[in-house]
Write an enzyme that holds these catalytic residues in place. Structure first.
Site, PDB file in Angstrom:
ATOM      1  N   LYS A 201     -33.149   7.707  51.698  1.00 31.08           N
ATOM      2  CA  LYS A 201     -34.142   8.210  51.505  1.00 31.08           C
ATOM      3  C   LYS A 201     -33.947   9.395  50.429  1.00 31.08           C
ATOM      4  O   LYS A 201     -34.772   9.543  49.388  1.00 31.08           O
ATOM      5  CB  LYS A 201     -34.720   9.025  52.771  1.00 31.08           C
ATOM      6  CG  LYS A 201     -34.880   8.240  53.950  1.00 31.08           C
ATOM      7  CD  LYS A 201     -35.354   8.908  54.992  1.00 31.08           C
ATOM      8  CE  LYS A 201     -35.793   8.385  56.550  1.00 31.08           C
ATOM      9  NZ  LYS A 201     -35.683   8.727  57.420  1.00 31.08           N
TER      10      LYS A 201
ATOM     11  N   GLY B 214     -39.230   5.493  69.678  1.00 32.34           N
ATOM     12  CA  GLY B 214     -39.490   4.884  68.424  1.00 32.34           C
ATOM     13  C   GLY B 214     -39.140   5.478  66.970  1.00 32.34           C
ATOM     14  O   GLY B 214     -39.496   5.173  66.126  1.00 32.34           O
TER      15      GLY B 214
ATOM     16  N   GLU C 115     -33.657   3.943  64.237  1.00 29.56           N
ATOM     17  CA  GLU C 115     -33.440   2.821  63.721  1.00 29.56           C
ATOM     18  C   GLU C 115     -33.143   1.657  64.701  1.00 29.56           C
ATOM     19  O   GLU C 115     -32.338   2.104  65.572  1.00 29.56           O
ATOM     20  CB  GLU C 115     -32.476   2.801  62.465  1.00 29.56           C
ATOM     21  CG  GLU C 115     -32.888   3.466  61.317  1.00 29.56           C
ATOM     22  CD  GLU C 115     -34.207   3.587  60.688  1.00 29.56           C
ATOM     23  OE1 GLU C 115     -34.522   2.270  60.177  1.00 29.56           O
ATOM     24  OE2 GLU C 115     -35.358   4.130  60.751  1.00 29.56           O
TER      25      GLU C 115
HETATM   26  N1  LIG Z   1     -39.319   3.849  63.560  1.00 34.25           N
HETATM   27  C1  LIG Z   1     -39.704   4.753  62.611  1.00 34.25           C
HETATM   28  O1  LIG Z   1     -40.089   5.774  62.824  1.00 34.25           O
HETATM   29  C2  LIG Z   1     -39.798   4.554  60.989  1.00 34.25           C
HETATM   30  C3  LIG Z   1     -39.114   3.390  60.399  1.00 34.25           C
HETATM   31  N2  LIG Z   1     -39.195   3.026  59.171  1.00 34.25           N
HETATM   32  C4  LIG Z   1     -38.826   1.830  58.709  1.00 34.25           C
HETATM   33  O2  LIG Z   1     -39.678   0.848  59.095  1.00 34.25           O
HETATM   34  C5  LIG Z   1     -39.292  -0.427  59.334  1.00 34.25           C
HETATM   35  C6  LIG Z   1     -39.452  -1.137  60.911  1.00 34.25           C
HETATM   36  O3  LIG Z   1     -38.975  -0.229  61.562  1.00 34.25           O
HETATM   37  P1  LIG Z   1     -39.274  -0.279  63.270  1.00 34.25           P
HETATM   38  O4  LIG Z   1     -40.732  -0.857  63.229  1.00 34.25           O
HETATM   39  O5  LIG Z   1     -38.981   1.148  63.757  1.00 34.25           O
HETATM   40  O6  LIG Z   1     -38.247  -1.395  63.546  1.00 34.25           O
HETATM   41  P2  LIG Z   1     -38.390  -2.361  64.964  1.00 34.25           P
HETATM   42  O7  LIG Z   1     -37.023  -2.762  65.149  1.00 34.25           O
HETATM   43  O8  LIG Z   1     -39.405  -1.443  65.932  1.00 34.25           O
HETATM   44  O9  LIG Z   1     -39.370  -3.423  64.378  1.00 34.25           O
HETATM   45  C7  LIG Z   1     -38.763  -4.440  63.443  1.00 34.25           C
HETATM   46  C8  LIG Z   1     -39.628  -5.377  63.402  1.00 34.25           C
HETATM   47  O10 LIG Z   1     -39.128  -6.565  62.355  1.00 34.25           O
HETATM   48  C9  LIG Z   1     -39.057  -7.624  62.504  1.00 34.25           C
HETATM   49  N3  LIG Z   1     -37.888  -8.303  61.910  1.00 34.25           N
HETATM   50  C10 LIG Z   1     -36.817  -7.940  61.862  1.00 34.25           C
HETATM   51  N4  LIG Z   1     -35.977  -8.625  60.988  1.00 34.25           N
HETATM   52  C11 LIG Z   1     -36.680  -9.595  60.668  1.00 34.25           C
HETATM   53  C12 LIG Z   1     -36.651 -10.830  59.659  1.00 34.25           C
HETATM   54  N5  LIG Z   1     -35.726 -11.212  59.364  1.00 34.25           N
HETATM   55  N6  LIG Z   1     -37.806 -11.663  59.501  1.00 34.25           N
HETATM   56  C13 LIG Z   1     -38.870 -11.452  60.317  1.00 34.25           C
HETATM   57  N7  LIG Z   1     -39.088 -10.201  61.199  1.00 34.25           N
HETATM   58  C14 LIG Z   1     -37.970  -9.471  61.351  1.00 34.25           C
HETATM   59  C15 LIG Z   1     -38.665  -7.699  64.201  1.00 34.25           C
HETATM   60  O11 LIG Z   1     -39.241  -8.788  64.678  1.00 34.25           O
HETATM   61  P3  LIG Z   1     -38.826  -9.331  66.598  1.00 34.25           P
HETATM   62  O12 LIG Z   1     -39.851  -8.648  67.034  1.00 34.25           O
HETATM   63  O13 LIG Z   1     -39.146 -10.824  66.563  1.00 34.25           O
HETATM   64  O14 LIG Z   1     -37.574  -8.845  66.585  1.00 34.25           O
HETATM   65  C16 LIG Z   1     -39.705  -6.557  64.582  1.00 34.25           C
HETATM   66  O15 LIG Z   1     -40.986  -6.889  64.937  1.00 34.25           O
HETATM   67  C17 LIG Z   1     -37.503  -0.265  59.140  1.00 34.25           C
HETATM   68  O16 LIG Z   1     -37.198  -0.609  57.710  1.00 34.25           O
HETATM   69  C18 LIG Z   1     -37.528   1.231  59.340  1.00 34.25           C
HETATM   70  O17 LIG Z   1     -36.326   1.857  58.624  1.00 34.25           O
HETATM   71  C19 LIG Z   1     -39.849   4.070  58.269  1.00 34.25           C
HETATM   72  C20 LIG Z   1     -40.120   5.201  58.719  1.00 34.25           C
HETATM   73  C21 LIG Z   1     -40.315   5.535  59.972  1.00 34.25           C
HETATM   74  N1  LIG Z   2     -34.998   6.467  62.015  1.00 35.72           N
HETATM   75  C1  LIG Z   2     -35.599   7.291  61.144  1.00 35.72           C
HETATM   76  C2  LIG Z   2     -37.150   6.740  60.996  1.00 35.72           C
HETATM   77  C3  LIG Z   2     -37.788   7.412  59.907  1.00 35.72           C
HETATM   78  O1  LIG Z   2     -37.565   6.930  58.764  1.00 35.72           O
HETATM   79  C4  LIG Z   2     -35.688   8.747  61.487  1.00 35.72           C
HETATM   80  O2  LIG Z   2     -35.331   9.067  62.598  1.00 35.72           O
HETATM   81  O3  LIG Z   2     -35.872   9.447  60.401  1.00 35.72           O
END
Ligand SMILES: NC(=O)C1=CN([C@@H]2O[C@H](COP(=O)(O)OP(=O)(O)OC[C@H]3O[C@@H](n4cnc5c(N)ncnc54)[C@H](OP(=O)(O)O)[C@@H]3O)[C@@H](O)[C@H]2O)C=CC1
Ligand SMILES: N[C@@H](CC=O)C(=O)O
Length: 328
Positions: free
Chosen positions: A204, A186, A189
């Site tokens: 960032k 997880g 991106e």
């Molecule tokens: N993973 C990490 O460690 C970190 C992530 N982030 C940021 O957090 C955010 C989420 O990341 P992450 O949880 O890993 O991503 P995921 O791909 O795991 O989840 C993304 C979620 O967003 C939903 N989604 C995407 N596009 C849309 C849309 N147009 N309308 C409604 N829902 C939408 C998806 O829906 P569905 O399930 O239906 O596809 C899914 O549930 C990103 O911006 C990422 O850059 C920031 C810090 C750390």
């Molecule tokens: N994909 C990003 C998630 C956190 O921002 C990373 O690996 O640093």
């Protein structure tokens, strides 16, 4: 006791992390903040798929439905890309909701605009999770800036890249195997190109630049190189020479006032402060006039570190609104 409602936009790694922490800490947060928080809506693209048992009735694909929910006051945003995220948060702010985002692609470009809009509407924007995952760099920098000037920021800002470089060096894994594992954990991106091309670290860095200097360099002037140009042989050669590859992002304000930045791999030796920063960890060194250099190190990605700082943002916002300082 008052109850307020929250929505979670996006229910992948980060969104689910928020939901789990809010459930696990429900009683404690209620006791500390004097307010009960209920997750009333979860917005996704495909509402027919129940990701977490017991949440099917909360799912929606409609932001209209989220905002129509009576008592909606807090919106956590963990979706991807600039739009529809910015549009959703703009509507939430205009609806007088506090917003808390992890979305650096959106915030690097539209963060200042969103914060101005929030100010005009009397609500707060939490964005700790946009930068360096679980490392509290935003709140630390906000505090430091009350007294100090920050002149330079240098750090490892992408957990996935650091994890891949570490596994290639220490375990002899291929780039592909390490990336696959970062995705399974997880860290990566939705489109991992953003991680390995340096674009994620760049976004960032731009958020940190806006906070430290009130401005960003012209994006077109910033050289951005990823780790996708480093071969297994280069990692091995460096290791044999006692060196390590680190993906480093740096921004500084020059004496003439110009803000300059660059992002790319660097070879560091064991005297360098970034040498021991392995795995998914990030590090951010802030050069300041009074404190000197302050370095923060910790998990830069992953479900719980990221969701945790978003729930902290919520606690801080509710504490401020109620007029007391939150100490957790
Ligand atoms: N993973 C990490 O460690 C970190 C992530 N982030 C940021 O957090 C955010 C989420 O990341 P992450 O949880 O890993 O991503 P995921 O791909 O795991 O989840 C993304 C979620 O967003 C939903 N989604 C995407 N596009 C849309 C849309 N147009 N309308 C409604 N829902 C939408 C998806 O829906 P569905 O399930 O239906 O596809 C899914 O549930 C990103 O911006 C990422 O850059 C920031 C810090 C750390
Ligand atoms: N994909 C990003 C998630 C956190 O921002 C990373 O690996 O640093």
């Amino acid at each position: 006791m008052a109850t307020i409602k929250a929505a979670i936009l996006g229910f992948g790694t980060v969104g689910q992390g928020i939901y789990h922490i809010l459930n696990e800490k429900r009683e404690e947060l209620k006791h500390k903040l004097g307010i009960e928080l209920e997750v009333a809506k979860i917005l996704v693209t495909d509402a027919s798929r129940e990701r977490v048992p017991g949440t099917a009735h909360l799912m929606t694909t409609s932001m209209d439905e989220v905002l129509a929910e009576p008592g909606m006051q807090v919106v956590f945003e963990a979706i991807v890309n600039e739009e529809p995220a910015f549009g959703y948060l703009k509507r939430a702010v205009e609806h007088k909701c506090h917003v808390i985002t992890a979305n650096k692609v959106m915030f690097a470009k539209r963060g200042l605009e969103l914060q101005e809009l929030a100010k005009a509407n009397g609500v707060f924007v939490g964005f700790e999770a946009t930068t360096a995952g679980g490392v509290p760099v935003i709140k630390t920098m906000k505090n430091i800036l009350l007294v100090n000037d920050v002149s330079r920021i240098q750090g490892i800002l992408n957990g996935t890249s650091n994890y891949i470089l570490t596994k290639m060096r220490a375990q002899g894994w291929s780039f592909e195997k390490a990336l696959k594992e970062a995705q399974n954990l997880g860290y990566a991106e939705a489109d991992p190109y953003n991680d390995v091309s340096g674009q994620d670290a760049f976004k960032k860095l731009m958020i940190l630049s806006a906070l430290a200097f009130g401005e960003q360099p012209d994006w077109a002037d910033v050289e951005v190189i990823g780790i996708d140009c480093i071969s297994a042989e280069q990692v091995k050669d460096a290791c044999e020479k006692g060196l390590r590859y680190r993906h480093v992002a740096e921004v500084e304000k020059l004496a003439n006032g110009k803000v300059v930045a660059k992002v790319g791999p660097q070879l560091v030796d064991k005297e360098h402060p970034l040498y021991p920063v392995d795995d998914v960890n990030n590090a951010v060194a802030l050069e300041t006039n009074y404190i000197g250099t302050l370095t923060l190190v910790g998990p830069g990605a992953g479900m719980y570190p990221t969701a945790s700082v978003m729930v902290e943002d919520y606690a801080e916002i509710i504490g401020k609104r109620a007029g007391f300082v939150v100490s957790i």
